[in-house]
Design an enzyme around this catalytic site. Sequence first.
Site, PDB file in Angstrom:
ATOM      1  N   LYS A  35      42.698  47.024  33.209  1.00 55.45           N
ATOM      2  CA  LYS A  35      41.747  47.038  34.324  1.00 55.45           C
ATOM      3  C   LYS A  35      41.707  48.432  34.973  1.00 55.45           C
ATOM      4  CE  LYS A  35      44.379  44.140  36.549  1.00 55.45           C
ATOM      5  NZ  LYS A  35      45.295  44.023  35.464  1.00 55.45           N
ATOM      6  N   THR A  36      42.599  49.131  35.269  1.00 61.08           N
ATOM      7  CA  THR A  36      42.617  50.468  35.670  1.00 61.08           C
ATOM      8  C   THR A  36      41.994  51.492  34.687  1.00 61.08           C
ATOM      9  OG1 THR A  36      44.643  50.281  36.788  1.00 61.08           O
ATOM     10  CG2 THR A  36      44.110  52.306  36.557  1.00 61.08           C
ATOM     11  N   ASP A 220      40.418  48.787  42.909  1.00 67.97           N
ATOM     12  CA  ASP A 220      41.464  48.493  42.107  1.00 67.97           C
ATOM     13  C   ASP A 220      42.605  47.437  42.666  1.00 67.97           C
ATOM     14  OD1 ASP A 220      43.084  48.346  39.723  1.00 67.97           O
ATOM     15  OD2 ASP A 220      43.640  50.513  39.530  1.00 67.97           O
ATOM     16  N   GLU A 221      43.420  47.038  41.836  1.00 64.71           N
ATOM     17  CA  GLU A 221      44.442  45.963  42.717  1.00 64.71           C
ATOM     18  C   GLU A 221      43.789  45.113  43.771  1.00 64.71           C
ATOM     19  OE1 GLU A 221      47.216  45.775  41.444  1.00 64.71           O
ATOM     20  OE2 GLU A 221      47.643  47.973  40.488  1.00 64.71           O
ATOM     21  N   GLN A 251      49.551  39.049  40.193  1.00 61.22           N
ATOM     22  CA  GLN A 251      50.280  40.124  40.704  1.00 61.22           C
ATOM     23  C   GLN A 251      49.908  40.309  42.091  1.00 61.22           C
ATOM     24  OE1 GLN A 251      50.230  43.941  38.075  1.00 61.22           O
ATOM     25  NE2 GLN A 251      48.797  42.919  36.816  1.00 61.22           N
ATOM     26  N   ARG A 605      55.843  46.078  33.541  1.00 61.68           N
ATOM     27  CA  ARG A 605      56.018  47.272  33.579  1.00 61.68           C
ATOM     28  C   ARG A 605      56.299  48.070  32.455  1.00 61.68           C
ATOM     29  NH1 ARG A 605      52.180  47.351  36.184  1.00 61.68           N
ATOM     30  NH2 ARG A 605      52.239  45.248  35.767  1.00 61.68           N
TER      31      ARG A 605
END
Length: 719
Positions: A35-36, A220-221, A251, A605
């Site tokens: 995504k990022t 983002d996020e 998330q 992560r």
Amino acid sequence: MDVTAILDPLNDAQRDAVTVPAAPCLVLAGAGSGKTRVLVHRISWLLSVEGVTPYGVLAVTFTNKAAHEMRSRIEQMLERPLGGMWVGTFHGLAHRLLRAHWQEAGLPQTFQILDADDQFRFIKRLMRGMEIDEARWPPRQVQWFINHYKDEGVRSAHLERTGDHYQDRMIDIYEAYEQACNRAGLVDFAELLLRALELVRDNESVQQHYHQRFSHVLVDEFQDTNAIQYAWIRLLAGESGNVFVVGDDDQSIYGWRGARIENIQRFSKDYSAARTIRLEQNYRSTGTILTAANALIAHNTGRLGKDLWTAGDEGELIRMYAAYNEQDEASFVLERIREWVEQGNLRAETAILYRSNAQSRVFEEKLMGMGMPYRVYGGLRFFERAEIKDALAYLRLIQNHQDDAAFERIVNVPARGIGDRSLTVIRSLARERSLSMWDACLVALDEKPLAARALNALSAFQSLIRSIAQQIEGLPLYEQVEHMLDGSGLLELHRRDKSEKAESRLENLQELISAARAYEPGEDEVEMSPLDAFLAHAALEAGENQADEWEDCVQLMTMHSAKGLEFPLVFMCGLEEGLFPHQRSIEDQDRLEEERRLCYVGMTRAMQQLYMTYAESRRLHGTEKLSFASRFIKELPLEQIDEVRPVGLTQRNASLSSPAWQDDEPAGFSLGDRVMHGKFGEGVVMNYEGQGSHARVQVHFEYEGSKWLVLAYANLERL
Ligand code: ATP
Ligand code: MG
């Protein structure tokens, strides 16, 4: 323009997202699916192919660090600098807007930022001035009340007094707090966002300016935006609605701070033309890690649902370590890191993740003992240490005499004979006449409501501040800091104290000079004086930017701060009931699910190897407690797990086929089942432990709260 650099490193779905024609777009995808990466490549695409200027782009990231990385990756890809592009966090961008339009926003040019701790102290003092009973209106709750409403865009004037004494008094404090902040030129974190929103919303020319300017807004996020941040995005994107957001409902971990997963669904409603693009391939983690993480998150309800797969290796099993206590846990983890480094790997590739900041101390002590460099993100934040905040308060008061929070903090540090009694008089004077503390002192010097000695002390304090202000004018930033430390007597204060703590405080103060020397104002900050810019940086970037950025060191952080990051070797520590999931969350299904998402964030992560540890007994916050393995461990599939210390098995005399944490589910009951108890009524099964006749279940009853019951005697009925 050669676009291979932009499109080649992408899969088809990612390419789709990067090149989507200008229109609202939502990329909804799981952890590590790029995504990022898509966001970064999208900006490059807009700039190089769609002819958008950097000036027309507004990108929102979750940390300042992520913003720096994003900018530099795009600059690398396009091989040119990107002046004029706005990239930052919501708070950073709001701050930038307010600095640029301080007049329209109704702020003094030298306004200062109140961080959470400053805000708390400020509220406490304000309440003391209003003579409000702290037992009935605990300042923490007041702080929460104020921030909660600000996050929803609600000012005290919008709240109606209904005759409920408790609530009405809360509103009184909120109102007084708003006035006091305005008088003192102080802006707390929630205020940054709310005021920037009001600025753009209520000011036609400002609004028009930014609508014309920002042709593209990217976020983002997105799953962690709160009501006001979402309103902000909509407002800045304007009619054109070229909003490109990426996120993952699994998330969302900031519900406790007002974030709303529902914004994801709202987005598709508010922008009916919005396209939704899904990415399903994970590029980050091994198959083993991904399978386990997927199995964990499957325990949550109401998910938007996603498939996530990897073409990568299965990799090694997840290692589970049952430590004897927190010391043993830390030794185990650091031993593995030592091996990792001995095999020629970088320390910076390893991360130690934990639920609560306080857990870092044991690791820090051992790391120091080993001489292994490390960095703590968040937590022990440099700019939040008391001595540093004292020093910053001097600088703030020098910049803005009206800053009451700074005034109160240092008026008697070092001690200069200004006691509580004098301050009470000044405070009530300030309140009666709607003045700042500083101006109230001036009135007091004139009207003399205090004894001559007290007045002299106050006058000497004001002269001191004025004279430091004069001396440092025009000096380079670090010399300003140096002069202030000397002139204020802060250095001398800690020098005279011979304790070990004082020594480290002195070191920290020296470190502040280095921080000032190393500080370079960002592009956003060029319009401010270097000192204002530095103070804003201290408030906004606390902890993100610790010294020695370039040094290869072990990374320590909470799972919250790990969002968006990745590391080859990850340790998740303290997986114990009450710690993770956190005690506060155990009895509330929504909060429990948020904790589970946090666990999912932590696990995802890890790129190559994941260790999970828990301690059978733990000393935290000064008390020692026996602890049980987290339910999240029980929710992982056994096939993906390797138990490092199988001692637990024999200790419990359990069947050798199941590991220590894996008590069998009690006959006939599963987590989440609704049950009926003869005396306590209806409840939900939250946890279980033990086997056979010792099996116990924890049930959360609607009216009685949660209880552990021995299954053999409880006569529970499943509903
Ligand atoms: P998170 O949900 O944790 O924020 P994300 O969806 O933002 O994750 P990224 O951080 O963008 O994912 O990507 C995860 C990793 O996968 C990164 O190391 C990234 O460079 C890599 N990656 C992403 N897409 C590709 C691709 N098409 N080919 C190779 N590597 C990729
Ligand atoms: Mg990301």
